[in-house]
Design an enzyme around this catalytic site. Sequence first.
Site, PDB file in Angstrom:
ATOM      1  N   THR A  49      29.700  48.197  28.850  1.00 49.31           N
ATOM      2  CA  THR A  49      30.839  48.437  29.737  1.00 49.31           C
ATOM      3  C   THR A  49      31.954  47.479  29.345  1.00 49.31           C
ATOM      4  OG1 THR A  49      30.331  46.787  31.455  1.00 49.31           O
ATOM      5  CG2 THR A  49      29.148  48.893  31.576  1.00 49.31           C
ATOM      6  N   CYS A  50      33.089  47.545  30.063  1.00 49.47           N
ATOM      7  CA  CYS A  50      34.194  46.634  29.734  1.00 49.47           C
ATOM      8  C   CYS A  50      33.826  45.178  30.020  1.00 49.47           C
ATOM      9  CB  CYS A  50      35.444  47.031  30.506  1.00 49.47           C
ATOM     10  SG  CYS A  50      35.234  47.026  32.297  1.00 49.47           S
ATOM     11  N   ARG A  52      30.450  43.958  30.010  1.00 50.88           N
ATOM     12  CA  ARG A  52      29.161  43.502  29.478  1.00 50.88           C
ATOM     13  C   ARG A  52      28.632  44.416  28.388  1.00 50.88           C
ATOM     14  NH1 ARG A  52      25.791  41.994  33.240  1.00 50.88           N
ATOM     15  NH2 ARG A  52      27.316  42.145  34.915  1.00 50.88           N
ATOM     16  N   GLN A 118      26.773  53.382  35.548  1.00 50.76           N
ATOM     17  CA  GLN A 118      26.818  53.025  34.132  1.00 50.76           C
ATOM     18  C   GLN A 118      25.419  52.731  33.590  1.00 50.76           C
ATOM     19  OE1 GLN A 118      29.628  49.846  34.742  1.00 50.76           O
ATOM     20  NE2 GLN A 118      31.371  51.066  34.049  1.00 50.76           N
ATOM     21  N   GLY A 189      52.930  48.658  38.826  1.00 54.08           N
ATOM     22  CA  GLY A 189      52.060  47.779  38.049  1.00 54.08           C
ATOM     23  C   GLY A 189      50.591  48.027  38.344  1.00 54.08           C
ATOM     24  N   GLU A 190      49.762  47.114  37.869  1.00 49.94           N
ATOM     25  CA  GLU A 190      48.306  47.253  37.985  1.00 49.94           C
ATOM     26  C   GLU A 190      47.851  47.312  39.438  1.00 49.94           C
ATOM     27  OE1 GLU A 190      44.409  44.591  36.764  1.00 49.94           O
ATOM     28  OE2 GLU A 190      46.185  44.505  35.477  1.00 49.94           O
ATOM     29  N   ILE A 192      49.561  48.276  42.213  1.00 48.08           N
ATOM     30  CA  ILE A 192      49.937  49.547  42.836  1.00 48.08           C
ATOM     31  C   ILE A 192      49.096  50.689  42.260  1.00 48.08           C
ATOM     32  CG2 ILE A 192      51.791  51.264  42.988  1.00 48.08           C
ATOM     33  CD1 ILE A 192      52.075  49.053  45.020  1.00 48.08           C
TER      34      ILE A 192
END
Length: 418
Positions: A49-50, A52, A118, A189-190, A192
């Site tokens: 995953t992003c 691990r 996942q 942005g991230e 919102i």
Amino acid sequence: MALLALGINHNTAPVEVREKVAFSADAQLEALLSLQSELGSQESVILSTCNRTEIYTQSENLTHPALMAWLAQFHSVEQHTLQSNSYIYEEQDAIRHLMRVASGLDSLVLGEPQILGQVKQAFVCAKDSGMVGSRFERLFQQTFSVAKKVRSDTDIGANAVSVAYASVQLAKHIFSSLDKINVLLIGAGETIELVARHLSEQKVQSMMVANRTLARAQELAAPLGAKVLTLAQIPEHLAEADMVISSTASQLPILGKGVVERALKNRRHQPMFLVDLAVPRDIEAEVAELDDAYLYTVDDLQQIVQQNLASRQSAAEKAEAMIDIAVRDFVQWHDAQASMDLVRDYRAQSEANKQKLQERALKQLADGKNPEEVIVELANKLTNSLIHAPTQAIKEAALSQDNNSLSLLQRALGLEKI
């Protein structure tokens, strides 16, 4: 048969290291087959995953250094880089780690639910590639069961632990239903974007996105079916909004008291819920003085988040106890399987020996040898084959003065004395 878990995660390595050892879907299949052919792994699952990358594998003679060297070679990464940024568990520690990961106890955000899906996906990939046998089938099914129980029987994921999610959860307490309200998002942005995702999950149908850069606003609004505004257009559309959530990098307020006051007047004083997630603030503090305007700042939400984190920590303690029980149950099952394997192997060995001696005796009879001699020889050889191994074990235990083994052999052979 050793069970090993080798991993790199957000706690042990920066993103620039994690991304070097991430597995794409195609690489994952290739890696599973490589583990089998190059390291002799009999069962393997790769979780990537992003946050691990983890390899769960069991093999006859696989060592930690060999598994580390394989991962370094597969991704063309220096081995010393992995050694200083990774962790390795074996047997019960590996089992417990897997169950903690699937339950969200080892996540960047404690209790986050995505990780279970996942882990399931990683398991299915390994199973489809033929790398899951009876032990991993049982281990992962038990892992999914305890993770589901942790989520249903504790509050590990019940409360908001991000300001974006907290703002949406707070809105649910103010409005009876979110699917009928109109939302104005200021910024693109991230934060919102995360708010928009949570709102979409709550079935909010009507959204407006206002941003200084229209192209970025359109990028965010398109998948939501939202209307796009410039910051200058906010005053003429503000009265349409039941809820306003703002997070920009502006150094000056976007919404002043006067603008909100006019919007409330046009709404005939229907309540407006406003959340200011920006620092510096996007909404003037004086807005809170207006009747029918309910303004919350990032500090208000941070207090909610901290309370909820404490609640999740308490739930995590309950979850750890549940995982301890699940680990014990799996180990007991595995030990029982091992004893059954021992019985099966012993019976198979005895049956093979009997068959061999029986065929020899029948051949002797067919060749005309005296039946009495054949029977005596068969009895002697069968007795010798049965008592040989126990006799050797008794001698070795006696020589080493191993009284525990002698007592065990005495009971196993049904003898009162040795």
